[in-house]
Design a protein around this motif. Structure first.
Motif, PDB file in Angstrom:
ATOM      1  N   ALA A   1      42.657  29.692  35.586  1.00  0.00           N
ATOM      2  CA  ALA A   1      41.225  29.561  35.426  1.00  0.00           C
ATOM      3  C   ALA A   1      40.408  29.286  34.029  1.00  0.00           C
ATOM      4  O   ALA A   1      39.435  28.975  33.924  1.00  0.00           O
ATOM      5  N   GLY A   2      41.544  29.409  33.062  1.00  0.00           N
ATOM      6  CA  GLY A   2      40.975  29.488  31.630  1.00  0.00           C
ATOM      7  C   GLY A   2      40.810  30.554  31.302  1.00  0.00           C
ATOM      8  O   GLY A   2      40.513  31.704  31.565  1.00  0.00           O
ATOM      9  N   LYS A   3      40.880  30.476  29.819  1.00  0.00           N
ATOM     10  CA  LYS A   3      40.761  31.968  29.180  1.00  0.00           C
ATOM     11  C   LYS A   3      39.364  32.647  29.297  1.00  0.00           C
ATOM     12  O   LYS A   3      38.375  32.095  29.848  1.00  0.00           O
ATOM     13  N   ASP A   4      39.362  33.964  29.155  1.00  0.00           N
ATOM     14  CA  ASP A   4      38.282  34.649  29.505  1.00  0.00           C
ATOM     15  C   ASP A   4      37.073  34.488  28.588  1.00  0.00           C
ATOM     16  O   ASP A   4      37.218  34.098  27.344  1.00  0.00           O
ATOM     17  N   GLY A   5      35.985  34.231  29.148  1.00  0.00           N
ATOM     18  CA  GLY A   5      34.812  33.819  28.301  1.00  0.00           C
ATOM     19  C   GLY A   5      34.574  32.376  28.234  1.00  0.00           C
ATOM     20  O   GLY A   5      33.574  32.097  27.884  1.00  0.00           O
ATOM     21  N   THR A   6      35.455  31.617  28.622  1.00  0.00           N
ATOM     22  CA  THR A   6      35.326  30.114  28.608  1.00  0.00           C
ATOM     23  C   THR A   6      34.312  29.864  29.639  1.00  0.00           C
ATOM     24  O   THR A   6      34.101  30.158  30.778  1.00  0.00           O
ATOM     25  N   VAL A   7      33.367  28.679  29.411  1.00  0.00           N
ATOM     26  CA  VAL A   7      32.487  28.193  30.216  1.00  0.00           C
ATOM     27  C   VAL A   7      33.065  26.737  30.748  1.00  0.00           C
ATOM     28  O   VAL A   7      33.349  25.825  30.183  1.00  0.00           O
ATOM     29  N   THR A   8      33.075  26.788  32.065  1.00  0.00           N
ATOM     30  CA  THR A   8      33.801  25.674  32.733  1.00  0.00           C
ATOM     31  C   THR A   8      32.664  25.116  33.695  1.00  0.00           C
ATOM     32  O   THR A   8      31.719  25.557  34.267  1.00  0.00           O
ATOM     33  N   GLY A   9      32.783  23.780  33.599  1.00  0.00           N
ATOM     34  CA  GLY A   9      32.180  22.894  34.511  1.00  0.00           C
ATOM     35  C   GLY A   9      32.633  21.934  35.294  1.00  0.00           C
ATOM     36  O   GLY A   9      33.617  21.182  34.635  1.00  0.00           O
ATOM     37  N   TYR A  10      32.545  21.713  36.485  1.00  0.00           N
ATOM     38  CA  TYR A  10      33.399  20.609  37.360  1.00  0.00           C
ATOM     39  C   TYR A  10      32.076  19.497  37.727  1.00  0.00           C
ATOM     40  O   TYR A  10      31.190  20.063  38.535  1.00  0.00           O
ATOM     41  N   ILE A  11      32.470  18.543  37.364  1.00  0.00           N
ATOM     42  CA  ILE A  11      31.466  17.340  37.301  1.00  0.00           C
ATOM     43  C   ILE A  11      31.925  16.166  38.322  1.00  0.00           C
ATOM     44  O   ILE A  11      32.872  16.020  38.193  1.00  0.00           O
ATOM     45  N   PRO A  12      31.207  15.605  39.217  1.00  0.00           N
ATOM     46  CA  PRO A  12      31.651  14.699  40.140  1.00  0.00           C
ATOM     47  C   PRO A  12      31.899  13.391  39.232  1.00  0.00           C
ATOM     48  O   PRO A  12      30.784  13.222  38.249  1.00  0.00           O
ATOM     49  N   GLY A  13      32.920  12.787  39.361  1.00  0.00           N
ATOM     50  CA  GLY A  13      33.076  11.477  38.378  1.00  0.00           C
ATOM     51  C   GLY A  13      32.308  10.262  38.992  1.00  0.00           C
ATOM     52  O   GLY A  13      33.122   9.341  38.988  1.00  0.00           O
ATOM     53  N   GLU A  14      31.006  10.416  39.201  1.00  0.00           N
ATOM     54  CA  GLU A  14      30.545   9.405  39.568  1.00  0.00           C
ATOM     55  C   GLU A  14      29.224   8.930  38.758  1.00  0.00           C
ATOM     56  O   GLU A  14      28.883   9.816  38.194  1.00  0.00           O
ATOM     57  N   LYS A  15      28.639   7.897  39.088  1.00  0.00           N
ATOM     58  CA  LYS A  15      27.369   7.557  38.390  1.00  0.00           C
ATOM     59  C   LYS A  15      27.709   7.598  36.670  1.00  0.00           C
ATOM     60  O   LYS A  15      26.595   7.872  35.986  1.00  0.00           O
ATOM     61  N   GLY A  16      28.727   7.059  36.269  1.00  0.00           N
ATOM     62  CA  GLY A  16      29.122   6.989  35.002  1.00  0.00           C
ATOM     63  C   GLY A  16      29.249   8.469  34.183  1.00  0.00           C
ATOM     64  O   GLY A  16      29.051   8.380  32.900  1.00  0.00           O
ATOM     65  N   ALA A  17      29.454   9.534  34.987  1.00  0.00           N
ATOM     66  CA  ALA A  17      29.361  10.632  34.540  1.00  0.00           C
ATOM     67  C   ALA A  17      30.527  10.760  33.227  1.00  0.00           C
ATOM     68  O   ALA A  17      30.453  11.381  32.374  1.00  0.00           O
ATOM     69  N   PRO A  18      31.982  10.267  33.655  1.00  0.00           N
ATOM     70  CA  PRO A  18      32.987  10.042  32.894  1.00  0.00           C
ATOM     71  C   PRO A  18      32.495   9.710  31.325  1.00  0.00           C
ATOM     72  O   PRO A  18      33.082  10.054  30.332  1.00  0.00           O
ATOM     73  N   GLY A  19      31.922   8.444  31.231  1.00  0.00           N
ATOM     74  CA  GLY A  19      31.641   7.974  29.992  1.00  0.00           C
ATOM     75  C   GLY A  19      30.739   8.807  29.369  1.00  0.00           C
ATOM     76  O   GLY A  19      30.732   9.127  28.160  1.00  0.00           O
ATOM     77  N   ILE A  20      29.755   9.475  30.013  1.00  0.00           N
ATOM     78  CA  ILE A  20      28.804  10.284  29.330  1.00  0.00           C
ATOM     79  C   ILE A  20      29.385  11.368  28.708  1.00  0.00           C
ATOM     80  O   ILE A  20      29.265  11.752  27.507  1.00  0.00           O
ATOM     81  N   VAL A  21      30.219  12.272  29.593  1.00  0.00           N
ATOM     82  CA  VAL A  21      30.911  13.251  28.958  1.00  0.00           C
ATOM     83  C   VAL A  21      31.886  12.790  27.862  1.00  0.00           C
ATOM     84  O   VAL A  21      31.927  13.574  26.884  1.00  0.00           O
ATOM     85  N   GLU A  22      32.626  11.773  28.018  1.00  0.00           N
ATOM     86  CA  GLU A  22      33.427  11.406  26.962  1.00  0.00           C
ATOM     87  C   GLU A  22      32.580  11.012  25.705  1.00  0.00           C
ATOM     88  O   GLU A  22      33.048  11.551  24.447  1.00  0.00           O
ATOM     89  N   ALA A  23      31.473  10.372  25.706  1.00  0.00           N
ATOM     90  CA  ALA A  23      30.641  10.126  24.790  1.00  0.00           C
ATOM     91  C   ALA A  23      30.125  11.389  23.956  1.00  0.00           C
ATOM     92  O   ALA A  23      30.161  11.480  22.551  1.00  0.00           O
ATOM     93  N   THR A  24      29.860  12.319  24.816  1.00  0.00           N
ATOM     94  CA  THR A  24      28.984  13.498  24.349  1.00  0.00           C
ATOM     95  C   THR A  24      30.116  14.424  23.710  1.00  0.00           C
ATOM     96  O   THR A  24      29.736  15.050  22.691  1.00  0.00           O
ATOM     97  N   LEU A  25      31.267  14.704  24.128  1.00  0.00           N
ATOM     98  CA  LEU A  25      32.304  15.314  23.641  1.00  0.00           C
ATOM     99  C   LEU A  25      32.990  14.838  22.404  1.00  0.00           C
ATOM    100  O   LEU A  25      33.749  15.470  21.864  1.00  0.00           O
ATOM    101  N   LYS A  26      32.749  13.736  22.055  1.00  0.00           N
ATOM    102  CA  LYS A  26      33.804  12.748  21.118  1.00  0.00           C
ATOM    103  C   LYS A  26      33.757  13.567  19.632  1.00  0.00           C
ATOM    104  O   LYS A  26      32.774  14.020  19.429  1.00  0.00           O
ATOM    105  N   GLY A  27      35.114  13.834  19.320  1.00  0.00           N
ATOM    106  CA  GLY A  27      35.127  14.503  17.926  1.00  0.00           C
ATOM    107  C   GLY A  27      34.722  16.042  17.979  1.00  0.00           C
ATOM    108  O   GLY A  27      34.535  16.545  17.023  1.00  0.00           O
ATOM    109  N   ARG A  28      34.484  16.661  19.049  1.00  0.00           N
ATOM    110  CA  ARG A  28      33.960  18.004  19.171  1.00  0.00           C
ATOM    111  C   ARG A  28      35.512  18.976  19.554  1.00  0.00           C
ATOM    112  O   ARG A  28      36.033  18.914  20.136  1.00  0.00           O
TER     113      ARG A  28
END
Ligand SMILES: Nc1ncnc2c1ncn2[C@@H]1O[C@H](COP(=O)(O)OP(=O)(O)OP(=O)(O)O)[C@@H](O)[C@H]1O
Ligand SMILES: [Mg+2]
Lengths: 232, 442
Positions: free
Chosen positions: B60-87
């Motif tokens: 489930a992930g470590k306690d306190g972690t915030v998780t999100g399940y996002i459908p991989g449609e409408k360019g979502a993977p690209g958006i997530v990838e660009a937003t999280l880059k280098g973080r």
């Protein structure tokens, strides 16, 4: 020239009308009723009386083991009738030396350690060397310094009682209270023990000796007999 | 003044213990078992909790972690990838399907299921009907049947960064992905245990086919981890994946219905609220359904603790019973000793010891015995745990790296103190009540 002021020394011990009532399951019994007693420094007093007359009870009141129900108690002129227990413990340590019929030596300790017991009681502290010196002086005073390292089991009755007397003397008390100290000894040894006790009065110590032996009593400066709860 | 009392107490206590060695030892034996029981229960509960927690955290992930399940449609993977880059405070796992082995064959575990269930279910290929959100239904033709062969199907999980701060994967062999170095042209992959098992069992050729990739690749396997999933999975760096699969494959609703397509999981550190909002805004802006962009906080510990609490209470209750027997033992010995030392205590008070000090010495003797016993029991517990771990530790991977929990040590000291006080207080009070005049009447 004015007349020299008479140095009125307060008595070592002064009891006025001491009463002790025993409250048991039965109806209360009066053991002592109005005992008066005065002891000055260097004085010796013998207390006679038949068994059960209250001699030990009186000694336990003088030695602050217990408190009287009525009457007053002055030590060096200070009223100590209603002394709290903590201060009574300090006085027992500093002012009194006790000798009992049974010697009450701790059998796991040597003669020297038994004497040192009176120094290791939480009332002040002296170094090991100082303690040893005091212990040896006390043992010499009763003539058994050579037995310092012996355990009680290897000592004769007379020797054991002298260890007990050394224990009473080691803090250089001002009063010795002895409750039938010769009761468990033969005549000759008993005489020796009484001599040792009398010697202490020569250094200004007061001595109260409870005894059944009239010969020993006669050696004291004063002889009192307890009967029906008082001296007569 | 105080030091006089303390030193006197030390001298007398030392003499007393030396004079009664056997008795002190015997009272320690019963107490030892009691304290050991408390220490064992406490240590056992701590270790069980930690082991359970790491298992839960693995999934489930470590306690306190915030998780999100996002459908991989409408360019979502690209958006997530660009937003999280280098973080470093957030990592995304983008998973899709991949087949390792000979090309053009039906994989042994079609659908990416665990190998245990491969080829068990028969070949049901009846008609399938798919309805879209608008209520329009159409029958799906069965996929053309490929010949069976030496290939396995895995979930391929591409990572934007190191996931281990969020999911504590346990190393099994080799190394974990190195996110610090420059991306390699030959992609490095890490297998989970099930994927490793598949490769070992079926000796498939080391070629990997990925949906939407331009050509086949030969990856280099750098390690195996335990990740808590029963299905075969392989992990790799997203930037390395990009060298031969340039665009993020967006999947349609239909793909997901078939069990394929791209899945997106985002893991954020506690308190990264701004990043959450940013991601949400971008995704919704791109047309992803708002209801499908949900973040939640992992609280596995809380849920588990309430389950463990009852067990723990029961065992602690039993340990306290054993401890109570130990206290009864020490109390028994203490009372007998006071009875034996009546004359000594009366005499000590006659020569000037105060009542408080006498009681203090009696209490201190048992307290010291209790603490000494506690120390021995804690030592025995810690040594026992070490021995048990070296003997059986390899069978329980979740116990790896377990050390003696300090909570158990504290519990042992408290048990020793409580036993010392309980077992010493009554004898101390008795001792203080002995009349001094006893010395005249004995
Ligand atoms: N703690 C006690 N409980 C019951 N009775 C007691 C207690 N202390 C003293 N007595 C009683 O008080 C009386 C006086 O006792 P005490 O020991 O003072 O006598 P004694 O003169 O010293 O006798 P002995 O010469 O036999 O030692 C006795 O009758 C004794 O029974
Ligand atoms: Mg008597």
């Amino acid at each position: 020239m004015t007349a020299p002021a008479i140095q009125v020394q307060a008595p070592l011990i002064q009891l006025n009308g001491i009463t002790k009532v025993l409250k048991g399951q039965e109806e209360p019994r009066t053991i002592l009723s109005g005992v008066d007693l005065t002891v000055h420094p260097g004085q010796s007093v013998a207390i006679l009386g038949r068994s059960g007359s209250g001699k030990s009870t009186l000694l336990s009141l003088i030695g602050l083991f217990d408190r009287a129900d009525e009457g007053q108690y002055f030590l060096h002129g200070n009223d100590i009738t209603k002394l709290p227990e903590r201060k009574a413990a300090a006085l027992r340590s500093a002012e009194f030396g006790f000798v009992f019929q049974r010697f009450f030596l701790l059998k796991h300790l040597t003669a020297a350690q038994n004497v040192a017991m009176a120094l290791v009681n939480g009332q002040g502290w002296s170094s090991r060397r100082k303690r040893k010196q005091q212990v040896m002086e006390a043992l010499e005073q009763v003539g058994i310094a050579h037995l310092a390292k012996s355990k009680p089991a290897r000592l004769s009755g007379g020797e054991q009682q002298r260890v007990a007397i050394a224990r009473a003397l080691v803090r250089q008390p001002r009063v010795i209270l002895a409750d039938e100290p010769t009761g468990a000894l033969d005549t000759e040894t008993g005489n020796l023990v009484v001599e040792v006790l009398l010697n202490t009065t020569r250094q200004g110590c007061g001595l109260v000796l409870v005894t059944h032996d009239h010969d020993h009593a006669r050696k004291m400066g004063r002889v009192l007999e307890l009967r029906d709860g008082r001296f007569n | 003044m105080f030091s006089g009392k303390l030193r006197s107490a030390l001298v007398i206590g030392g003499q007393g213990i030396r004079a009664r060695k056997l008795r002190t030892f015997l009272s320690m034996v019963s107490l030892f078992l009691g304290v050991l029981a408390v220490v064992t229960v406490q240590a056992g509960a701590e270790i069980a909790e930690r082991a359970m927690l790491t298992d839960v955290e693995l999934q489930a992930g470590k306690d306190g972690t915030v998780t999100g399940y996002i459908p991989g449609e409408k360019g979502a993977p690209g958006i997530v990838e660009a937003t999280l880059k280098g973080r470093a405070d957030a990592v995304a796992m983008i998973s899709s399907k991949a087949i390792i082995g000979e090309p053009g064959l039906r994989p042994i575990n079609e659908g990416g299921m665990p190998f245990e269930y491969a080829n068990r279910g028969g070949d049901y290929q009846g008609p399938m009907v798919y309805c879209d959100a608008g209520g329009v239904c159409q029958e799906q033709k069965p996929q053309e049947k490929k010949p069976d062969g030496q290939a396995i199907e895995v979930s391929m999980v591409a990572l934007t960064g190191d996931i281990r701060p969020f999911k504590p994967f346990r190393p099994v062999s080799g190394t974990w992905l190195d996110f610090a170095s420059a991306p390699s042209l030959a992609p490095r992959i890490v297998l989970n245990e099930e994927a490793a098992k598949g490769l070992r069992q079926y000796r498939v050729p080391g070629e990997m086919m990925i949906d939407g990739a331009t050509h086949h690749v030969t990856p280099q396997i750098v390690g195996v981890v335990e990740d808590g999933y029963p299905q075969p999975r392989v992990y790799l760096r997203l930037d390395e994946l990009r060298t031969w699969m340039p665009a993020a494959a967006a999947s349609s609703e239909l793909d997901r219905f078939r069990g394929g397509g791209t899945g997106l999981e985002v893991y954020l550190q506690p308190g990264s609220h701004d990043l959450q909002q940013l991601l949400k805004a971008k995704l919704i802006g791109a047309g992803v359904d708002q209801k499908q962009v949900e973040f939640r906080v992992v609280n596995s510990k809380e849920r588990m603790e309430s389950e463990l609490k009852i067990m723990r209470l029961i065992f602690l209750g039993m340990a306290f019973l054993v401890l109570l027997i130990g206290v009864a033992g020490i109390l028994n010995v203490g009372l007998a000793t006071v009875g034996e030392r009546v004359e000594e205590f009366a005499l000590r008070r006659a020569v000037g010891m105060s009542r408080m000090l006498l009681a203090g010495i009696v209490l201190a003797e048992t307290l010291l015995t209790g603490l000494l016993t506690a120390a021995l029991a804690i030592g025995a517990g810690a040594a026992g745990l070490q021995i048990a771990l070296t003997l059986f530790g390899h069978r329980f991977p979740s116990l790896q790296g377990t050390t003696f929990p300090w909570e158990a040590g504290v519990a042992g000291v408290i048990a020793g103190l409580v036993a010392g006080v309980l077992g010493g207080l009554i004898p101390a009070i008795r001792a203080a009540r002995i009349p001094i005049a006893t010395v005249m009447r004995a």
